[in-house]
Design a protein around this motif. Sequence first.
Motif, PDB file in Angstrom:
ATOM      1  N   GLN A  12       4.040   5.376  -5.554  1.00 26.32           N
ATOM      2  CA  GLN A  12       4.049   5.297  -7.014  1.00 26.32           C
ATOM      3  C   GLN A  12       3.000   6.232  -7.603  1.00 26.32           C
ATOM      4  O   GLN A  12       3.243   6.903  -8.618  1.00 26.32           O
ATOM      5  N   LEU A  13       1.832   6.289  -6.958  1.00 29.56           N
ATOM      6  CA  LEU A  13       0.796   7.207  -7.418  1.00 29.56           C
ATOM      7  C   LEU A  13       1.279   8.649  -7.341  1.00 29.56           C
ATOM      8  O   LEU A  13       1.073   9.438  -8.275  1.00 29.56           O
ATOM      9  N   GLN A  15       0.830  -1.204   0.000  1.00 30.20           N
ATOM     10  CA  GLN A  15       0.000   0.000   0.000  1.00 30.20           C
ATOM     11  C   GLN A  15       0.865   1.255   0.000  1.00 30.20           C
ATOM     12  O   GLN A  15       0.584   2.221  -0.715  1.00 30.20           O
ATOM     13  N   ALA A  16       1.944   1.238   0.816  1.00 33.64           N
ATOM     14  CA  ALA A  16       2.844   2.389   0.852  1.00 33.64           C
ATOM     15  C   ALA A  16       3.527   2.580  -0.500  1.00 33.64           C
ATOM     16  O   ALA A  16       3.669   3.710  -0.986  1.00 33.64           O
ATOM     17  N   ARG A  17       3.952   1.461  -1.125  1.00 35.70           N
ATOM     18  CA  ARG A  17       4.583   1.565  -2.444  1.00 35.70           C
ATOM     19  C   ARG A  17       3.598   2.087  -3.486  1.00 35.70           C
ATOM     20  O   ARG A  17       3.950   2.923  -4.332  1.00 35.70           O
ATOM     21  N   SER A  20      -9.976  18.665  -7.695  1.00 32.42           N
ATOM     22  CA  SER A  20      -8.963  17.786  -8.290  1.00 32.42           C
ATOM     23  C   SER A  20      -9.209  16.344  -7.876  1.00 32.42           C
ATOM     24  O   SER A  20      -9.085  15.996  -6.694  1.00 32.42           O
ATOM     25  N   GLN A  21      -9.539  15.509  -8.854  1.00 29.91           N
ATOM     26  CA  GLN A  21      -9.732  14.088  -8.574  1.00 29.91           C
ATOM     27  C   GLN A  21      -8.419  13.429  -8.156  1.00 29.91           C
ATOM     28  O   GLN A  21      -8.401  12.549  -7.289  1.00 29.91           O
ATOM     29  N   ASP A  22      -7.312  13.861  -8.775  1.00 34.37           N
ATOM     30  CA  ASP A  22      -6.015  13.281  -8.413  1.00 34.37           C
ATOM     31  C   ASP A  22      -5.655  13.601  -6.964  1.00 34.37           C
ATOM     32  O   ASP A  22      -5.168  12.736  -6.225  1.00 34.37           O
ATOM     33  N   ASP A  23      -5.885  14.863  -6.555  1.00 32.72           N
ATOM     34  CA  ASP A  23      -5.600  15.224  -5.168  1.00 32.72           C
ATOM     35  C   ASP A  23      -6.478  14.431  -4.206  1.00 32.72           C
ATOM     36  O   ASP A  23      -6.025  13.989  -3.139  1.00 32.72           O
ATOM     37  N   ALA A  26       1.782  11.112 -10.574  1.00 25.77           N
ATOM     38  CA  ALA A  26       0.980  12.325 -10.711  1.00 25.77           C
ATOM     39  C   ALA A  26       1.805  13.595 -10.587  1.00 25.77           C
ATOM     40  O   ALA A  26       1.466  14.620 -11.195  1.00 25.77           O
ATOM     41  N   TYR A  27       2.897  13.549  -9.804  1.00 24.86           N
ATOM     42  CA  TYR A  27       3.572  14.796  -9.456  1.00 24.86           C
ATOM     43  C   TYR A  27       5.068  14.807  -9.765  1.00 24.86           C
ATOM     44  O   TYR A  27       5.739  15.786  -9.445  1.00 24.86           O
ATOM     45  N   SER A  28       5.626  13.742 -10.344  1.00 22.19           N
ATOM     46  CA  SER A  28       7.062  13.754 -10.621  1.00 22.19           C
ATOM     47  C   SER A  28       7.325  13.530 -12.099  1.00 22.19           C
ATOM     48  O   SER A  28       6.491  12.977 -12.832  1.00 22.19           O
ATOM     49  N   ASP A  29       8.510  13.964 -12.518  1.00 23.78           N
ATOM     50  CA  ASP A  29       8.935  13.804 -13.906  1.00 23.78           C
ATOM     51  C   ASP A  29       9.615  12.450 -14.062  1.00 23.78           C
ATOM     52  O   ASP A  29      10.573  12.150 -13.322  1.00 23.78           O
TER      53      ASP A  29
END
Length: 645
Positions: free
Chosen positions: A232-233, A226-228, A591-594, A237-240
């Motif tokens: 990963q999510l 779950q932590a991974r 924001s659905q992602d947030d 969503a927020y990293s290059d």
Amino acid sequence: MTLFRQLVATILMLFLVVFSVTLLVNLNSSRTFLQEQLVSHAQDTATSLGLSISTHLRADDLPAMESMVNAVFDRGYYRRIELRRMDGAPVVVRELEVRIEGVPEWFIRWLPLEAPSADALVMSGWNQVGTVTVQSHPGYAYAALWDTARQLFAWYAGLALAAMLTGWLVLRLLFRPLLDVERQAEAICARNYDMRIPLPHTRELRRVVVAMNNMTGKVKAMFEEQARATGQLQRQAYSDPVTGLGNRRYFSSQAESRLGSGDEAGGVLFIVQLEGVEEINQSRGYAAGDEFLRAAAGVVSACLTGQPGALAARLSGAAFGMMLPGLERADAESAAVDISTALASLHTQGLTESSSVAHLGGCLYRPGGSYHDIMAEADRALSLAQSRGANTWHCTTLPVDRGAEVHGGQEWHAFLEAVVREGRFELHSQPIVAAGDPGRVLHREVLVRVAAADGSLRNAGIFMPMAERRGLATAFDRAIVERVLGLMSPGGVLAVNLSPVSLEDGAFLGWLEARLEPAATGGRLIFEVPEFGATRSLEALLAFTRVLQARGHGIAVDHFGRGFANFGYLRSLRPEYVKIDSAYTRNVGASQDDQFFVGSLCRVAHSLDIDAIAEAVESEAEWAVLRDLNVDGIQGYAAGRPAPM
């Protein structure tokens, strides 16, 4: 009652029954033997005395007869000795009162001994001249029986104690796996999945332990998965994916959140534009272009080392953004030179054929500045730098209100020293309320307001980056904690922010440990540490947490989710709560992602029995969304405004 105690009690009862029966049988045997001895002894004495005294009775030698009777009687073994003639006339009569010394009355009543008597004829030839009657005294028999009883009891008690101790140890060894299973179950309830039980030799218990170990391993694997997945999510969503830095969305949400909170200090925002990336892709291939981008990202990250609260991201194909709070113009220009020089070295490393590696545009901003205005000004500065030649930079300043304070480095140092020395700050507090029950206050967070030169109060977040850069953060923390301790009330719970720099200061931690003695505080403190500080100084924070918990205080993680840290550190730290960064909670309804990310953070925290608190909640609509995402606590204007303490 536990199974162990039931077994011990049962074995003890059985042993007591066996002990009691055996003791009674042995005592009864001893009593029977002594009773028979008394009878035999009385008969033997009567017979012997009758034979010895016959000649003296025939001669009517009274002194001799008395001497012989006294010699036997005075030994104390007899209660009564009578010498009578055949007509019944007494010749010699000796009698002793029955007094048994050294033996308890209850023992005499419990094991009675009869005082037997025996008769013998006194003969003169074939003629009977008298009779001798001897009655034994039971005193010595009782004393012997009492000594026997005490010895038997001592032996049996010693054996019983040894047997009980041996049985207790054996049962302990047999039940140790069950106790370990109990502790393992309690550890699982406490969200601790690291405990493994050694396999016992008993087959039945071995199966139970194997099942528990397997379950613990699977639960631990579920948490780690779950932590991974959450990490990963966040990265997706927020990293290059090429450089590993944050992406444009991450940079803008973080910058807007910090600038919009009013707690962000002034600083500088850089836009770095790499040159020749397209040419590298065409001439060497996209792999070489990606390698160049990763090298540039490494330079950018290295230049942020030691900069508290610094932020970096890849904004577009060849553009990077950097936000460094707490820098004045001289510091910003020095940073621009360092960044430009480091990026220019990529040409000498053969990563790019162009000698013009990058241009840098920076905008110095003050508290309250708009993110879009700052970005526009930095972009204008970048255009000016590009017009000046290869590897150049340019810094400009965002126009500020007339009332805004602008200090140089030395001015900042003198100002902050005066604030600490003179105590020119005020403490306010803001409630953190339960998400599902607005009327229940979980605790209150202490907010520091610093008196500016014009007498107005400014958020301490504006000054703390300056204090950290100039080595005054620990002095600030010490002054604030000292003031808070003076305002503690019995039963109250206050949260206080702590700088990561203070966690690495042994003198400060020693002082704080002494000040947090139970007798010195009237309530309870929770120290909030930013996530990047928790991961950077995890070992020091773990030791500090143990000290806090031993004194009834706690630790919490602030700005949770701001970085790309592995959430596995939560398993060892076990904070009381995590405060989700405002970049994800501000305008969360849009924001659905947030929303998905906040829900994932809550699940990670709850799997370790850690509360999740949302900060910067400004509206009822945001509150409703966060409540549905299983957030435990709410902080922000929607829950309550700060008020002086």
